[in-house]
Scaffold this active site. Structure first.
Site, PDB file in Angstrom:
ATOM      1  N   LYS A  39       0.191   5.016   8.622  1.00 50.27           N
ATOM      2  CA  LYS A  39       0.830   5.260   7.325  1.00 50.27           C
ATOM      3  C   LYS A  39      -0.239   5.473   6.240  1.00 50.27           C
ATOM      4  O   LYS A  39      -0.171   6.410   5.444  1.00 50.27           O
ATOM      5  CB  LYS A  39       1.716   4.053   6.982  1.00 50.27           C
ATOM      6  CG  LYS A  39       2.412   4.111   5.658  1.00 50.27           C
ATOM      7  CD  LYS A  39       2.153   3.034   4.651  1.00 50.27           C
ATOM      8  CE  LYS A  39       1.618   1.720   4.997  1.00 50.27           C
ATOM      9  NZ  LYS A  39       1.286   0.854   3.880  1.00 50.27           N
ATOM     10  N   LYS A  64      -6.989   1.362  -3.266  1.00 51.19           N
ATOM     11  CA  LYS A  64      -6.614   0.863  -1.933  1.00 51.19           C
ATOM     12  C   LYS A  64      -6.771   1.972  -0.892  1.00 51.19           C
ATOM     13  O   LYS A  64      -7.283   1.741   0.206  1.00 51.19           O
ATOM     14  CB  LYS A  64      -5.186   0.321  -1.956  1.00 51.19           C
ATOM     15  CG  LYS A  64      -4.651  -0.156  -0.618  1.00 51.19           C
ATOM     16  CD  LYS A  64      -5.361  -1.405  -0.097  1.00 51.19           C
ATOM     17  CE  LYS A  64      -5.250  -1.557   1.410  1.00 51.19           C
ATOM     18  NZ  LYS A  64      -4.175  -2.296   1.917  1.00 51.19           N
ATOM     19  N   THR A  70       0.865  -1.187   0.000  1.00 51.19           N
ATOM     20  CA  THR A  70       0.000   0.000   0.000  1.00 51.19           C
ATOM     21  C   THR A  70       0.896   1.230   0.000  1.00 51.19           C
ATOM     22  O   THR A  70       1.562   1.522   1.001  1.00 51.19           O
ATOM     23  CB  THR A  70      -0.915   0.010   1.239  1.00 51.19           C
ATOM     24  OG1 THR A  70      -1.698  -1.181   1.226  1.00 51.19           O
ATOM     25  CG2 THR A  70      -1.834   1.216   1.228  1.00 51.19           C
TER      26      THR A  70
HETATM   27  P1  NA7 Z   1       4.702  -6.357   7.923  1.00 54.15           P
HETATM   28  O1  NA7 Z   1       4.275  -7.665   8.483  1.00 54.15           O
HETATM   29  O2  NA7 Z   1       5.175  -5.315   8.857  1.00 54.15           O
HETATM   30  O3  NA7 Z   1       5.841  -6.641   6.820  1.00 54.15           O
HETATM   31  C1  NA7 Z   1       6.518  -5.580   6.204  1.00 54.15           C
HETATM   32  C2  NA7 Z   1       7.510  -6.130   5.213  1.00 54.15           C
HETATM   33  O4  NA7 Z   1       8.257  -5.022   4.626  1.00 54.15           O
HETATM   34  C3  NA7 Z   1       8.560  -7.060   5.858  1.00 54.15           C
HETATM   35  O5  NA7 Z   1       8.938  -8.040   4.914  1.00 54.15           O
HETATM   36  C4  NA7 Z   1       9.710  -6.077   6.114  1.00 54.15           C
HETATM   37  O6  NA7 Z   1      10.960  -6.693   6.247  1.00 54.15           O
HETATM   38  C5  NA7 Z   1       9.650  -5.254   4.860  1.00 54.15           C
HETATM   39  N1  NA7 Z   1      10.383  -3.997   4.996  1.00 54.15           N
HETATM   40  C6  NA7 Z   1      10.118  -2.964   5.825  1.00 54.15           C
HETATM   41  N2  NA7 Z   1      11.004  -1.957   5.646  1.00 54.15           N
HETATM   42  C7  NA7 Z   1      11.886  -2.404   4.715  1.00 54.15           C
HETATM   43  C8  NA7 Z   1      13.015  -1.816   4.099  1.00 54.15           C
HETATM   44  N3  NA7 Z   1      13.429  -0.568   4.413  1.00 54.15           N
HETATM   45  N4  NA7 Z   1      13.679  -2.533   3.169  1.00 54.15           N
HETATM   46  C9  NA7 Z   1      13.247  -3.786   2.843  1.00 54.15           C
HETATM   47  N5  NA7 Z   1      12.165  -4.389   3.371  1.00 54.15           N
HETATM   48  C10 NA7 Z   1      11.480  -3.697   4.305  1.00 54.15           C
HETATM   49  O7  NA7 Z   1       3.540  -5.686   7.068  1.00 54.15           O
HETATM   50  P2  NA7 Z   1       2.304  -6.391   6.312  1.00 54.15           P
HETATM   51  O8  NA7 Z   1       2.770  -7.618   5.628  1.00 54.15           O
HETATM   52  O9  NA7 Z   1       1.141  -6.455   7.227  1.00 54.15           O
HETATM   53  O10 NA7 Z   1       1.948  -5.253   5.246  1.00 54.15           O
HETATM   54  C11 NA7 Z   1       2.689  -5.091   4.052  1.00 54.15           C
HETATM   55  C12 NA7 Z   1       2.003  -4.089   3.175  1.00 54.15           C
HETATM   56  O11 NA7 Z   1       0.654  -4.495   2.875  1.00 54.15           O
HETATM   57  C13 NA7 Z   1       1.868  -2.700   3.783  1.00 54.15           C
HETATM   58  O12 NA7 Z   1       1.976  -1.735   2.762  1.00 54.15           O
HETATM   59  C14 NA7 Z   1       0.464  -2.707   4.397  1.00 54.15           C
HETATM   60  O13 NA7 Z   1      -0.062  -1.404   4.529  1.00 54.15           O
HETATM   61  C15 NA7 Z   1      -0.299  -3.584   3.446  1.00 54.15           C
HETATM   62  P3  NA7 Z   1      11.494  -7.187   7.694  1.00 54.15           P
HETATM   63  O14 NA7 Z   1      10.891  -8.547   7.900  1.00 54.15           O
HETATM   64  O15 NA7 Z   1      11.004  -6.184   8.706  1.00 54.15           O
HETATM   65  O16 NA7 Z   1      12.965  -7.200   7.557  1.00 54.15           O
END
Ligand code: NA7
Length: 293
Positions: free
Chosen positions: A238, A170, A95
């Site tokens: 967010k 969305k 999103t």
């Molecule tokens: P989560 O469970 O908080 O997962 C977020 C994912 O994004 C997770 O894989 C994180 O990796 C990844 N992430 C966060 N910041 C980074 C950066 N800077 N670089 C690479 N990867 C990152 O969220 P949801 O699965 O509930 O939601 C995901 C989306 O769908 C979001 O936009 C919602 O609003 C809807 P991590 O495991 O923390 O290393």
């Protein structure tokens, strides 16, 4: 198909499970590598960098937290863009603001890669069970190509128009969600203060002509005082900020959503950002001096 999937949070992990079950060959990458392990045990291959993950894929999919995660994972060093090649299709299921989707589409086009934005409605349970509702923007013919890949993940898929229109839908949907959370919180507090039993109130809301799965799901977390995360409160804030930005871009009035955003912000400031989105209502409970239970 050969699919690369990046971002194994609550949403991504569930989707990858369903892609594997549908028989796809999936290469996964996650910033925190340990989160790959359960999916590797189910047959996925783990990559060390986003660029490595996408190198041999036909389809590149990702569901990342926010704009910063897209900047790092798509545009960053060893990012997706440094590993893709002509003929691939990229699908962003995060999103984000529609302008982010449009920037991604332009960058992919320079590499000969097609792009669609395909964010999802639903949370942990719908992701795990293939019951998401997906909203898509991009070229119709590209959407038609990837539709069979999205089907095992979802209950319904909706083509909304050109690039950015999935992301726009969305935010419009989440504008309804955030308003419903505020309405539920205010109404439940009023009910409790006026002497009604909260579970009795939820039983009535469940059957009325204004019923909502949000009232059922989030309402029960309040009564049970179980705020374990299906959709994190910090991501609701967010989204509220993205909705406010989109409204500003379009000179669109959002008085109720702006107020609901303040409730969500207060709850995050109280330290409940990692909890379920329904924890927003705890900020209203503090104002009221009661708990709904
Ligand atoms: P989560 O469970 O908080 O997962 C977020 C994912 O994004 C997770 O894989 C994180 O990796 C990844 N992430 C966060 N910041 C980074 C950066 N800077 N670089 C690479 N990867 C990152 O969220 P949801 O699965 O509930 O939601 C995901 C989306 O769908 C979001 O936009 C919602 O609003 C809807 P991590 O495991 O923390 O290393």
């Amino acid at each position: 198909m050969k699919i690369a999937y990046l971002g194994l949070g609550i949403m991504g992990s569930g989707m990858v499970g369903n892609l594997l079950q549908a028989g796809h060959s999936v290469t996964v990458w996650n910033r925190t590598p340990d989160r790959c392990t359960p999916l590797v045990e189910k047959g996925a291959t783990q990559a060390n960098t986003p660029a490595q993950a996408v190198a041999n894929a036909e389809i590149v999919m990702y569901c990342l937290s926010n704009e910063e995660a897209i900047a790092d994972t798509v545009f960053g060093e060893d990012g997706i863009l440094s590993g893709v090649h002509q003929g691939q299709i990229a699908i962003d299921m995060s999103t984000v603001h529609p302008n982010t989707s449009r920037r991604e589409a332009v960058a992919y086009a320079e590499k000969g890669v097609e792009f669609i934005d395909a964010p999802v409605f639903g949370s942990k349970n719908e992701s795990a069970t293939g019951g998401l509702w997906i909203v898509v923007g991009g070229k119709k013919e590209v959407f038609e190509k990837v539709k069979p890949i999205l089907e095992p993940l979802s209950e319904t898929i909706h083509y909304m128009g050109e690039t950015g229109m999935g992301a726009t839908m969305k935010l419009v949907g989440n504008a309804v969600v955030i308003s419903q959370i505020e309405a539920l919180g205010e109404a439940m507090i009023l009910a409790k203060k006026a002497g009604l039993n909260p579970q009795d109130v939820l039983d009535v809301l469940h059957v009325t002509d204004f019923k909502s799965p949000i009232f059922d799901g989030m309402g029960s977390t309040l009564v049970k005082r179980d705020f374990s995360t299906s959709f994190a409160l910090k991501w609701l804030l967010k989204d509220a900020n993205l909705i406010a930005q989109l409204a500003q871009d379009n000179n669109s009035p959002i008085p109720a959503i702006a107020l609901a955003r303040e409730t969500v912000k207060a709850a995050v400031n109280h330290g409940w950002g990692e909890e379920n989105a329904s924890a927003a209502i705890k900020a209203l409970e503090l104002q009221a001096g009661i708990e709904i239970k």
